[in-house]
Design an enzyme around this catalytic site. Structure first.
Site, mmCIF file in Angstrom:
data_model
loop_
_atom_site.group_PDB
_atom_site.id
_atom_site.type_symbol
_atom_site.label_atom_id
_atom_site.label_comp_id
_atom_site.label_asym_id
_atom_site.label_seq_id
_atom_site.Cartn_x
_atom_site.Cartn_y
_atom_site.Cartn_z
ATOM 1 N N CYS A 136 0.510 -1.296 0.167
ATOM 2 C CA CYS A 136 -0.265 0.101 0.345
ATOM 3 C C CYS A 136 0.763 1.196 0.477
ATOM 4 C CB CYS A 136 -0.511 -0.270 0.992
ATOM 5 S SG CYS A 136 -0.091 0.410 3.051
ATOM 6 N N HIS A 291 -1.968 1.546 7.156
ATOM 7 C CA HIS A 291 -2.346 1.453 5.681
ATOM 8 C C HIS A 291 -2.138 3.154 5.130
ATOM 9 C CE1 HIS A 291 -4.102 0.228 2.473
ATOM 10 N NE2 HIS A 291 -5.425 0.607 2.621
ATOM 11 N N ASN A 312 -8.743 3.997 -2.497
ATOM 12 C CA ASN A 312 -7.664 2.748 -2.032
ATOM 13 C C ASN A 312 -7.850 1.792 -3.238
ATOM 14 O OD1 ASN A 312 -7.385 1.002 0.262
ATOM 15 N ND2 ASN A 312 -8.400 0.424 1.313
#
Length: 362
Positions: A136, A291, A312
């Protein structure tokens, strides 16, 4: 004192006792588990839990809806934790990183969406998938940089997550086992990043690496384009700088408004995996990890709740078609305290795109 004969008899007794008891000791002994194969207690359970969904949807002040997200249908808690690949950045790495601020006299709109503000930039609205790799930190950085190339240079390009993930090495962290967002931007300054066509995250035949299956591994840095007629160094795109943005919401909004999407890191709790729609705030469940995502805008609901709008990289099967909103102005889950970005550079572009971009910026 013992005589020589007594001493020999004592040794014989010890030897017989040891030999007789050895097989029993072997049976009782437990093998030392491989730490790579050890799963913490509870981590083999599914991340999606009906109890969490019920708790959220019955909560009078949740402000968001939970659901059975298909993206995590078969994920265990251990697998979910692994894709949360933001490592806590050592203070020594941040000591010389500037933090941008903006004048309070700068007027900002009440609502803003980078997708509509720069509608000609298709990458802003593209939702990607990181697979089972804890990449990520790399996705957030690459996505923001390619968006900014379009915003500032009118170039719709897709840049390579794989280049950053596999070639940055220890400078950025541990590849699929997590990394530092600010160091990804420093990599762009020092090494640049090639196009996705040159070094794709997934093979053309489908998801082969670096982790569509749980047996994930960081890809090997090869420094050569998969397309035979392309040269690695010629496909590099650079950033001028790497900086943080001050945690005040006004500064974050001003940065997005003037320069484009930014990369943000935040703490993920169990309930976040169940997000479907609305303005997220942590309600229940324990900490899963850190994240990184792309922050593209902001707004206010009809009920008067301020929010951030984010993209995302868990494909469109998760959340609100791949997007989510989180409460703004309260540093929810630390969302406002770790914002990083950089400006695109014309370095290397004169050679590839002509003289229209002027003198290269080093």
């Amino acid at each position: 004192m013992t005589t020589p004969l007594q001493h020999q008899l004592l040794l014989l007794i010890i030897l017989v006792f040891t030999c007789a008891s050895a097989p029993q000791a072997t049976k009782a002994a437990k093998s030392i588990p491989d730490p790579q194969l050890t799963i913490e207690e509870g981590d083999s359970s599914r991340i999606i839990q009906d109890d969490i969904i019920k708790t959220i949807n019955k909560h009078p002040n949740a402000g968001w809806t939970a659901a059975q997200n298909p993206y995590f249908a078969n994920y265990t808690v251990a697998q979910f934790k692994h894709i949360l690949g933001v490592k806590a950045t050592p203070h020594s790495l941040l000591s010389n990183v500037p933090a941008k601020t903006y004048s309070r006299s700068l007027m900002l709109p009440k609502e803003f969406d980078a997708r509509s503000a720069w509608s000609h930039c298709s990458t802003i609205g593209t939702i990607l998938g990181q697979g089972h790799c804890g990449s990520c930190w790399a996705f957030g950085a690459v996505e923001c940089l390619q968006d900014r190339f379009c915003i500032h240079f009118n170039m719709n390009i897709s840049l390579s997550v794989n280049d950053l993930l596999s070639c940055c090495g220890f400078m950025c962290g541990d590849g699929c086992d997590g990394g530092y967002p600010i160091m990804a931007w420093r990599y762009f300054v020092q090494n640049g990043v090639v196009t996705d066509e040159c070094d794709p995250y997934f093979d053309q035949v489908g998801c082969k690496h670096p982790g569509c299956e749980p047996a994930y591994a960081t890809p090997v840095c090869e420094k050569k384009c998969k397309v035979q007629n392309q040269v690695w160094l010629e496909k590099k795109h650079f950033s001028v700088n790497a900086y943080r943005v001050n945690s005040d919401p006004h500064d974050i909004m001003a940065e997005i408004f003037q320069n484009g999407p930014v990369e943000v890191a935040f703490t993920v709790y169990e309930d976040f995996a169940h997000y479907k729609s609305g303005v997220y705030k942590h309600i229940t469940g324990g900490v899963m990890g850190g994240h990184a995502v792309k922050l593209i805008g902001w707004g206010t609901t009809d009920a008067g709740e301020d929010y951030w709008l984010l993209a995302n990289q868990w494909n469109r099967g998760w959340g609100d078609d791949g997007y989510f909103k989180i409460i703004r102005g309260k540093n929810e889950c630390g969302i406002e305290e770790d914002v990083v970005a950089g400006m695109p550079s014309t370095k290397n572009m004169v050679r590839n795109y002509g003289s229209a971009f002027g003198t290269a910026i080093v």
